[in-house]
Structures are given as structure tokens and as C-alpha cells.
Design an enzyme around this catalytic site. Sequence first.
Site, PDB file in Angstrom:
ATOM      1  N   ARG A  78      -8.643   8.049  -2.124  1.00  0.00           N
ATOM      2  CA  ARG A  78      -7.746   6.913  -2.342  1.00  0.00           C
ATOM      3  C   ARG A  78      -7.345   6.541  -3.667  1.00  0.00           C
ATOM      4  O   ARG A  78      -6.445   6.010  -3.986  1.00  0.00           O
ATOM      5  CB  ARG A  78      -8.696   5.558  -1.945  1.00  0.00           C
ATOM      6  N   GLU A  84      -2.795   3.096   8.123  1.00  0.00           N
ATOM      7  CA  GLU A  84      -2.907   1.850   7.774  1.00  0.00           C
ATOM      8  C   GLU A  84      -2.486   1.735   6.338  1.00  0.00           C
ATOM      9  O   GLU A  84      -2.707   2.457   5.366  1.00  0.00           O
ATOM     10  CB  GLU A  84      -4.334   1.475   7.977  1.00  0.00           C
TER      11      GLU A  84
HETATM   12  C1  LIG Z   1     -12.434  -2.474   4.541  1.00  0.00           C
HETATM   13  C2  LIG Z   1     -13.327  -1.618   5.241  1.00  0.00           C
HETATM   14  C3  LIG Z   1     -14.709  -1.865   4.912  1.00  0.00           C
HETATM   15  C4  LIG Z   1     -15.503  -1.563   6.069  1.00  0.00           C
HETATM   16  O1  LIG Z   1     -15.402  -0.098   6.120  1.00  0.00           O
HETATM   17  C5  LIG Z   1     -16.640   0.504   6.577  1.00  0.00           C
HETATM   18  N1  LIG Z   1     -16.724   1.881   6.115  1.00  0.00           N
HETATM   19  C6  LIG Z   1     -16.434   2.473   5.096  1.00  0.00           C
HETATM   20  N2  LIG Z   1     -16.297   3.652   4.837  1.00  0.00           N
HETATM   21  C7  LIG Z   1     -16.811   4.106   5.922  1.00  0.00           C
HETATM   22  C8  LIG Z   1     -17.263   5.205   6.728  1.00  0.00           C
HETATM   23  N3  LIG Z   1     -17.044   6.410   6.211  1.00  0.00           N
HETATM   24  N4  LIG Z   1     -17.772   5.232   8.023  1.00  0.00           N
HETATM   25  C9  LIG Z   1     -17.798   4.024   8.649  1.00  0.00           C
HETATM   26  N5  LIG Z   1     -17.453   2.815   8.296  1.00  0.00           N
HETATM   27  C10 LIG Z   1     -16.878   2.878   6.998  1.00  0.00           C
HETATM   28  C11 LIG Z   1     -17.786  -0.271   5.731  1.00  0.00           C
HETATM   29  O2  LIG Z   1     -18.954  -0.526   6.438  1.00  0.00           O
HETATM   30  C12 LIG Z   1     -16.953  -1.926   6.035  1.00  0.00           C
HETATM   31  O3  LIG Z   1     -17.460  -2.249   7.171  1.00  0.00           O
END
Ligand SMILES: CCC[C@H]1O[C@@H](n2cnc3c(N)ncnc32)[C@H](O)[C@@H]1O
Length: 483
Positions: free
Chosen positions: A100, A171
Amino acid sequence: MELKNKKMTEAEFSKQREEILTHWPTGKGVDLQEAVEYLKKVPEHKNFAAKLRKANQEGVTLVQPRAGVALVDEHIKLLQYLQDEGGADLLPNTIDSYTRQNRYNECEVGIQESIKENRSMLNGFPVVNHGVANCRKVLEAVELPLQARHGTPDARLLTEIIHAGGWTSNEGGGISYNIPYAKSVSLEKTILDWQYCDRLTGMYEEMGIEINREPFGPLTGTLVPPSMSNVVAIVEGLLAAEQGVKNLTLGYGQCGNLVQDVAAIRALVEQASEYFKTYGYNNIELTTVFHQWMGGFPADESKAFGVISWGSATAALAGATKVIVKTPHEAIGIPTKEANAQGIKATKQTLNLLKGQRLPMSKELEQEISLIKAETKCIMDKLFELGKGDLAVGVVKAFETGVMDIPFAPSKYNAGKILPARDNNGAVRYLEFGGIPMSKEIKDFNRQLLEDRAKTEGRDVSFQMVVDDIYAVGKGTLVGRPE
Ligand SMILES: CCC[C@H]1O[C@@H](n2cnc3c(N)ncnc32)[C@H](O)[C@@H]1O
């Protein structure tokens, strides 16, 4: 390049493209014509735009998790598990934080460490380092459409690679992947860079390939007033449409009060459609995405399922086309595949129980829809005035003057004068407006609702309410009442 809300010229696009594809060796694997031929062979049931259109026509809410790990084979196993065991309708590829920030060298280290440690040492899928062939390997290993979910201010190379790799949704946006995600990246740069991503999407559309674009709705996910979030969604939708994007999913992060959340989705669809029409974008396919609660979660997994189910119920009653799922591990961090699948299953159970139900129109719902639209219009009108009619210029000036202001955003380009707090029913209201240009009537209405809460709680309207509301859901309530 001068900032303006105008479709990029072929010459400008090609000039940037030549340089972009050199930012990492995998850029050499991108060949637009070859990619179009590959994408033409992707079956319809694996095209993101097509699946959203079908869901919209049938009035169903699709379920999508977030998920991503460092190594290709493990990532494939994870997605297959969420597809087969979880029952996901759409699959993500959550991209790691180094990618990112365009820090591909550190991705390389993370990949090597993941191999050595036999576990993911990155918090997502390093798609630029893996390149086009591996994106196709992932797509060919699943039976669902794929999307890149990330938080990348400069996503130009990432976008080139994912679409050549057969992933048909991306996105992000110049505001939504800057202000909540970066500290000192100029808005001018990210709007320009995302115009490139949207132009590439438009070019695929012009070559007969449908690609979905999804601005990131929740922003900081911390008590963002629906009108401010809807302004960002509509603006990014308009900027994308100018570049030739046709298939758009506008998003919103759950706030928690049912009437307000349903009103936010209804207002978003209606008002975005009006703006597309006003500005001549007549063939936009518009869908919506509802993000389950993005704020602090209870650590207790049973309580977490309560929050997940409430978000699912609200998405169903709002008639959102898609819901983004949380997991019972939200308070801890990246979920195991089992916890991720549990979140999906709990969500689908709730959606199925509510299938075909919508929150009926009521005086309260009508009033909330009108309020959100009126607040949104106040900001949009000012935006166009500041930009002397140019939306892109208007956005930059709006953030400079605090006309647009996202609560608790890390960006130094965000004024941070806005303060939100919940009213007595848990709806998010403006406590401080900063430079946001609302009418006196709207300001008084917001204030009155907060005064009503203050009276109930026997305290003054204050910053303490904001703090209490930020911790409330994690502690088990919606409104942060004084202890
Ligand atoms: C804006 C995004 C935040 C959400 O994005 C989830 N999140 C981030 N990285 C991963 C990943 N590698 N695998 C599963 N969920 C993921 C976080 O927990 C939070 O809810």
C-alpha cells in the site's frame, strides 16, 4: 499534470503508464491487449460487475469477507476455504501494508521470511511482487469473482497488475485511500493517481471488459457522520465516471442506529443517481456496499457475533447490494480462516432470515433521509463553488478550508475540526462543524438532538461524549453513557 476533473488524454495516460510499469519488475508482465483477451475468457460467474448487477436485479445482499496472506498457495487455500466452508459470494484479496506504501522491497523480505517461518509475515497479499501470472493462478483456483481491497494512495501499478491478472474489481479512491490512510500525501497527487486507475478501468470498459470500482466508504470508521461519508462516495463516483468507469459500488460504514443507517444507504443511492444524471453520466450501474461496524469490537467472541449480526440485519433491511463482513477476531487482529468463515456464516444466516424484508418507510426514516440529503447538498454545493465548477479542484480546496473534514483522520491535509457524537438513539450527529458549511437550521437540529441526550444523561454536551461513544460498542453498548 494539471488537476482537473476531465477524462485523461491518451497521450497523458500512455506517458504515465510507461513509467509506472517500471516501478517493479512485474510491471513487465502487463500487456493490455493480451490482458483483454484473457479477461474475455473469464467466465461471467467470475466477473465482479456482472455478479453485482445480478444481485441488484434480484434484490439480494451479497456477502464478502476481507482476507489476504503473504504466499500465493496459502492465499489460495484461504480463499478456497472462505468460498467452500464460509459460503462467501464474492472474494477479496486484502493487500499488505508495504504494498500500500509502494515499498515492494520490504514485501520481498516479507515473502522470504514467510517461506522461512512457514507462516504469513505480511498482513496481506503482496500483489505487485506476485505479479500477473500469480493473480491468474488465484483466479483460476476459485469459482468466485475477485477484488483487490487495500488502502493505497498510489495504486497505479497495483491496478495494472490486478486487472491484467483477471481480478475485476478494485477498491479505493483519491480521497478515501488518502485521508484515512496516509499522513502526508497530497490530495492533489492521489486524485491524479486515482484518475489514472479509473481511466484504465474506463479503457477496459471501452474494450468490452466490465470492471467494478468501489470507493472506500467507511473512511476512518470512527463516528463518521453519514452525510460526510456520502459526500466522499458521491465525489469519488463522479470522478470515476468522468474517466469512463461504468460499474460503481458506493459504500457506507455502519454507524449503529437502524433508521439512520438505512436512511444513509437510501440517501446515497438517490442522491448519487441525481448527481450522475445532472452531470451527464447516464449509464452508470450503481450498487451499494454496507460495511459492518468498523469501530472498536468487543473481545468476547459471542458479543462480537452480536455486532456482526446487527450489521448484517441492517444491511438486509437497507437493501444494500453487498455487505463486508467482520469476524469474531476483530478485537484481536487478523482472523484465522476459521474465524473468518464464522463471520461469513453468521452474516449469511441473518441475511437469509431477513430475505426480502426491508425497513418500511416511516416519518422517522423519511426525516432522516431528507436530513442526510440536505447536509450532503450543503457540502456538495460549496465544493462546486470552491472549484469554480471543477470537482477535483473543489475537493482539494474543500479539505484546505475544512468544508470537507473526516473525523480522526491521520492526514495533515485534513482539518480535523469536525467532532461527531451520538444522540439519545445512537444516531451520529455533528457536535462541532469546524468549516463544514451547514445551514443554521441543520446546525440547530444537530445541536438540539445532542442537548436532548445531555439532558437525559444529566451532563453537558461535551468532548467526553465523543470519547464515551468511541469506546461504547467495545464495552457492549451503542451510546457511551456516563458510568
Ligand atoms: C479497513 C479494513 C479494516 C479491516 O480489515 C481487516 N483486515 C486487514 N487485513 C486483513 C487480512 N489480511 N485478512 C483479514 N482481514 C483483514 C481488519 O481486521 C479490519 O476488520
